[in-house]
Design a protein around this motif. Structure first.
Motif, PDB file in Angstrom:
ATOM      1  N   ALA A  22      45.734 -63.592-116.607  1.00  0.00           N
ATOM      2  CA  ALA A  22      45.022 -62.590-117.391  1.00  0.00           C
ATOM      3  C   ALA A  22      44.235 -61.632-116.518  1.00  0.00           C
ATOM      4  O   ALA A  22      43.706 -62.003-115.477  1.00  0.00           O
ATOM      5  CB  ALA A  22      44.074 -63.271-118.376  1.00  0.00           C
ATOM      6  N   LYS A  23      44.182 -60.388-116.986  1.00  0.00           N
ATOM      7  CA  LYS A  23      43.338 -59.342-116.419  1.00  0.00           C
ATOM      8  C   LYS A  23      42.566 -58.710-117.554  1.00  0.00           C
ATOM      9  O   LYS A  23      43.004 -58.718-118.705  1.00  0.00           O
ATOM     10  CB  LYS A  23      44.177 -58.239-115.756  1.00  0.00           C
ATOM     11  CG  LYS A  23      44.601 -58.493-114.358  1.00  0.00           C
ATOM     12  CD  LYS A  23      45.183 -57.223-113.746  1.00  0.00           C
ATOM     13  CE  LYS A  23      45.445 -57.434-112.278  1.00  0.00           C
ATOM     14  NZ  LYS A  23      45.802 -56.185-111.602  1.00  0.00           N
ATOM     15  N   GLU A  24      41.452 -58.114-117.206  1.00  0.00           N
ATOM     16  CA  GLU A  24      40.625 -57.388-118.159  1.00  0.00           C
ATOM     17  C   GLU A  24      40.786 -55.891-117.922  1.00  0.00           C
ATOM     18  O   GLU A  24      40.733 -55.440-116.775  1.00  0.00           O
ATOM     19  CB  GLU A  24      39.169 -57.786-117.960  1.00  0.00           C
ATOM     20  CG  GLU A  24      38.191 -56.980-118.758  1.00  0.00           C
ATOM     21  CD  GLU A  24      36.749 -57.281-118.393  1.00  0.00           C
ATOM     22  OE1 GLU A  24      35.873 -56.863-119.132  1.00  0.00           O
ATOM     23  OE2 GLU A  24      36.498 -57.935-117.351  1.00  0.00           O
ATOM     24  N   MET A  25      40.993 -55.127-118.999  1.00  0.00           N
ATOM     25  CA  MET A  25      41.052 -53.670-118.887  1.00  0.00           C
ATOM     26  C   MET A  25      39.632 -53.128-119.033  1.00  0.00           C
ATOM     27  O   MET A  25      39.050 -53.168-120.121  1.00  0.00           O
ATOM     28  CB  MET A  25      41.967 -53.068-119.962  1.00  0.00           C
ATOM     29  CG  MET A  25      42.097 -51.555-119.841  1.00  0.00           C
ATOM     30  SD  MET A  25      43.241 -50.826-121.036  1.00  0.00           S
ATOM     31  CE  MET A  25      42.168 -50.692-122.486  1.00  0.00           C
ATOM     32  N   LEU A  26      39.091 -52.635-117.944  1.00  0.00           N
ATOM     33  CA  LEU A  26      37.746 -52.072-117.958  1.00  0.00           C
ATOM     34  C   LEU A  26      37.701 -50.815-118.832  1.00  0.00           C
ATOM     35  O   LEU A  26      38.637 -50.030-118.844  1.00  0.00           O
ATOM     36  CB  LEU A  26      37.306 -51.713-116.540  1.00  0.00           C
ATOM     37  CG  LEU A  26      37.231 -52.878-115.553  1.00  0.00           C
ATOM     38  CD1 LEU A  26      36.887 -52.351-114.166  1.00  0.00           C
ATOM     39  CD2 LEU A  26      36.236 -53.913-115.998  1.00  0.00           C
ATOM     40  N   GLY A  27      36.621 -50.658-119.547  1.00  0.00           N
ATOM     41  CA  GLY A  27      36.439 -49.475-120.375  1.00  0.00           C
ATOM     42  C   GLY A  27      36.845 -49.669-121.820  1.00  0.00           C
ATOM     43  O   GLY A  27      36.352 -48.976-122.696  1.00  0.00           O
ATOM     44  N   GLY A  28      37.771 -50.596-122.064  1.00  0.00           N
ATOM     45  CA  GLY A  28      38.194 -50.897-123.423  1.00  0.00           C
ATOM     46  C   GLY A  28      38.770 -49.705-124.158  1.00  0.00           C
ATOM     47  O   GLY A  28      39.133 -48.687-123.568  1.00  0.00           O
ATOM     48  N   VAL A  29      38.848 -49.850-125.473  1.00  0.00           N
ATOM     49  CA  VAL A  29      39.436 -48.785-126.290  1.00  0.00           C
ATOM     50  C   VAL A  29      38.560 -47.530-126.233  1.00  0.00           C
ATOM     51  O   VAL A  29      39.069 -46.418-126.359  1.00  0.00           O
ATOM     52  CB  VAL A  29      39.695 -49.269-127.738  1.00  0.00           C
ATOM     53  CG1 VAL A  29      38.411 -49.386-128.543  1.00  0.00           C
ATOM     54  CG2 VAL A  29      40.699 -48.379-128.440  1.00  0.00           C
ATOM     55  N   GLU A  30      37.268 -47.687-125.984  1.00  0.00           N
ATOM     56  CA  GLU A  30      36.397 -46.511-125.870  1.00  0.00           C
ATOM     57  C   GLU A  30      36.884 -45.581-124.768  1.00  0.00           C
ATOM     58  O   GLU A  30      37.059 -44.379-124.979  1.00  0.00           O
ATOM     59  CB  GLU A  30      34.950 -46.919-125.583  1.00  0.00           C
ATOM     60  CG  GLU A  30      34.058 -45.701-125.353  1.00  0.00           C
ATOM     61  CD  GLU A  30      32.678 -46.023-124.811  1.00  0.00           C
ATOM     62  OE1 GLU A  30      32.011 -45.068-124.356  1.00  0.00           O
ATOM     63  OE2 GLU A  30      32.246 -47.184-124.842  1.00  0.00           O
TER      64      GLU A  30
END
Length: 162
Positions: free
Chosen positions: A120-128
């Motif tokens: 898993a990785k996290e997408m920084l910033g998200g949907v915003e």
């Protein structure tokens, strides 16, 4: 004995980083790049065709209906233990996102999926930040795209080129 408060030591200013910390810094930043990505890189990978990962929106139903990244899989954080096995292939890495930088839902989702054995990785910033960079979203009104916010993305460019 006095009741004087003990002041915590302040961190060293950026220019005062010791040379011995260089290896530690390299390990830290390399780990961040192994476990985090950003919206521009995700968009580039999705546009290229087979990105090599599944994008997971970890928000609740209301957020998903409001706006989500096209092609994302909806897997709310609370449902990961019970539904991940039926929605995701353990051999395919996942990238999680949530609302934005003020929310740690994507981090929690990446942790929960990692605990189940997923890469898993996290997408920084998200949907915003996906929206603020001018990328399309799907929602109740269909697919929409807003102009890029010049404070988050260069105008007239699909990527930040950093």
């Amino acid at each position: 004995m006095t009741n004087a408060a003990v002041e915590p030591a302040l961190p060293a200013p950026p220019a005062a980083t010791a040379e011995a910390a260089t290896a530690e810094a390299i390990a830290f930043f390399a780990a961040r790049l192994r476990f985090q990505t950003d919206v521009s890189d995700v968009r580039g990978a999705l546009d290229a065709g087979d990105p090599g990962f599944v994008l997971v929106d970890s928000r609740a139903e209301a957020g998903w209906r409001q706006a989500h990244v096209p092609g994302a899989v909806h897997l709310p954080l609370a449902d990961i233990p019970s539904r991940a096995g039926s929605l995701l292939d353990p051999a395919v890495p996942v990238v999680t996102y949530c609302w934005g930088p003020g929310c740690n839902g994507a981090t929690r989702a990446a942790l929960a999926l990692s605990q189940l054995g997923y890469q898993a990785k996290e997408m920084l910033g998200g949907v915003e930040y996906w929206i603020r960079e001018g990328f399309p979203v799907e929602g109740a009104a269909g697919t929409e795209r807003r102009p890029a916010d010049p404070l988050t993305a260069p105008l007239g460019s699909a990527a930040c080129a950093c």
